[in-house]
Design a protein around this motif. Structure first.
Motif, PDB file in Angstrom:
ATOM      1  N   GLY A  37       0.622  -1.133   0.004  1.00 50.64           N
ATOM      2  CA  GLY A  37      -0.141  -0.111   0.053  1.00 50.64           C
ATOM      3  C   GLY A  37       0.764   1.169  -0.070  1.00 50.64           C
ATOM      4  O   GLY A  37       0.353   2.386  -0.630  1.00 50.64           O
TER       5      GLY A  37
ATOM      6  N   ASN B 286      -5.390   0.051  -1.533  1.00 48.81           N
ATOM      7  CA  ASN B 286      -5.293  -0.334  -0.342  1.00 48.81           C
ATOM      8  C   ASN B 286      -5.951   0.751   0.607  1.00 48.81           C
ATOM      9  O   ASN B 286      -5.866   1.891   0.640  1.00 48.81           O
ATOM     10  CB  ASN B 286      -3.681  -0.011  -0.007  1.00 48.81           C
TER      11      ASN B 286
ATOM     12  N   SER C 289      -7.066  -4.134  -0.357  1.00 49.99           N
ATOM     13  CA  SER C 289      -6.287  -4.761   0.663  1.00 49.99           C
ATOM     14  C   SER C 289      -6.537  -3.936   1.783  1.00 49.99           C
ATOM     15  O   SER C 289      -6.659  -2.681   1.843  1.00 49.99           O
ATOM     16  CB  SER C 289      -4.668  -4.913   0.424  1.00 49.99           C
TER      17      SER C 289
END
Length: 327
Positions: A19, A70, A96
């Motif tokens: 990320g 992310n 994510s």
């Protein structure tokens, strides 16, 4: 390559870009996806939902391949709901989740065609993520950069423990930056890897200051330290005067009030955007000891896969040689 991760994420190589707060934007994400992995945009570093929408549209102008978003929810006070809604509205195929409790995000994406990856640092976290509906987990060992688990478990032990404890696919993270680490992760039972620090030192990581990239190149595996341990949120950084001062304050027991100014996002940006090592700090894992240059993302992928092929051939020779001696 063919693993459950490549099938799940619809990618060629099971390599996911981390990320990377304040660094993972359209150019880097697109380059990783174009090279065959999964690139990601960092949502919570952006100022607004509209900014995230713009970044998603920008990355789509650069690649037609899958890109993730992310959500680093553990280190931000801002609500994530509106940001997540943008990702859903824009048809993002993968998110994510790092830090904090992933379940609210997973529940909000139920019913949408979206894969959910969750970063974990313990077996219990991995099991809870699976029970909540995660499609895969990313197991990060204490070698990794940025925020880590509190238990100081290395990647070599953590990954097989997580693999043995869940039924969903596992990505290995922490200390991986070349083909050797990639193959080692597969040998541990992972079905892909997540890399963060290694992608900072690439040409397409446009937001990272040259001094930050140069520090990654010059550093050895001894040149990182863990800050914020006194706050219960340990995080690995590259050694700078700024990070050394944070460590000194922690030794003095100043608490959050005394640390707040120095561990702020602003102080992070002072180094990673402006190159001010005197006052700022930057996240980095021990993999800095393996970083020697700043290639393009495609060059990095080619190098990793070239190493994989070479090491596979070497291992075959080793096993064949053993067989010949035995027989």
């Amino acid at each position: 390559m063919n693993t459950r991760i490549t099938s799940l994420l619809n990618i060629v190589s099971p390599i996911v870009q981390g990320g990377l707060a304040h660094l993972a934007y359209a150019e880097l994400a697109a380059a990783v996806s174009e090279a065959g992995g999964l690139g990601q945009i960092t949502a919570m570093s952006l100022p607004s939902p509209d900014a995230l929408r713009t970044e998603i549209q920008k990355v789509r102008s650069l690649t037609a391949k899958p890109v993730g978003v992310n959500f680093a929810i553990g280190q931000h006070d801002r609500p994530f709901e509106e940001m997540l809604d943008v990702a859903i509205e824009e048809g993002i195929a993968v998110i994510s989740i790092t830090g904090g409790n992933p379940e609210p995000l997973i529940r909000r994406t139920d019913g949408h065609d979206m894969k959910r990856l969750v970063l974990v640092s313990t077996v219990r976290q991995a099991q809870k993520a699976e029970a909540a509906g995660a499609d895969a987990v990313m197991a990060v060992g204490q070698e990794g950069g940025g925020h880590l688990g509190r238990d100081d478990i290395g990647t070599l032990v953590l990954v097989p423990r997580v693999v043995d404890s869940v039924s969903i696919p596992v990505l290995a993270s922490g200390g991986i930056g070349d083909g050797r680490g990639f193959l080692a992760a597969l040998a541990l039972g992972a079905e892909g890897v997540e890399m963060g620090t290694r992608f900072i030192a690439t040409k397409e990581c446009l937001h990272a200051h040259a001094a930050y990239k140069q520090a990654l190149i010059q550093a050895t595996e001894h040149d990182t330290t863990v800050i914020k341990r006194s706050l219960g949120t340990p995080a690995r950084v590259i050694n700078t005067k700024g990070s050394a001062y944070i460590s000194e304050l922690e030794k003095q027991g100043v608490g959050y009030e005394g640390l707040q100014e120095y561990i702020s996002g602003r102080n992070n940006l002072r180094f990673i955007y402006e190159g001010d090592a005197e006052h700022g700090f930057g996240w980095a894992g021990q993999v800095v000891g393996l970083i020697q240059d700043v290639p393009s993302v495609q060059e990095l992928f080619d190098r990793i896969m070239g190493d994989v092929n070479a090491f596979q051939a070497n291992m075959q020779k080793i096993f064949q040689g053993k067989q010949q001696r035995c027989c």
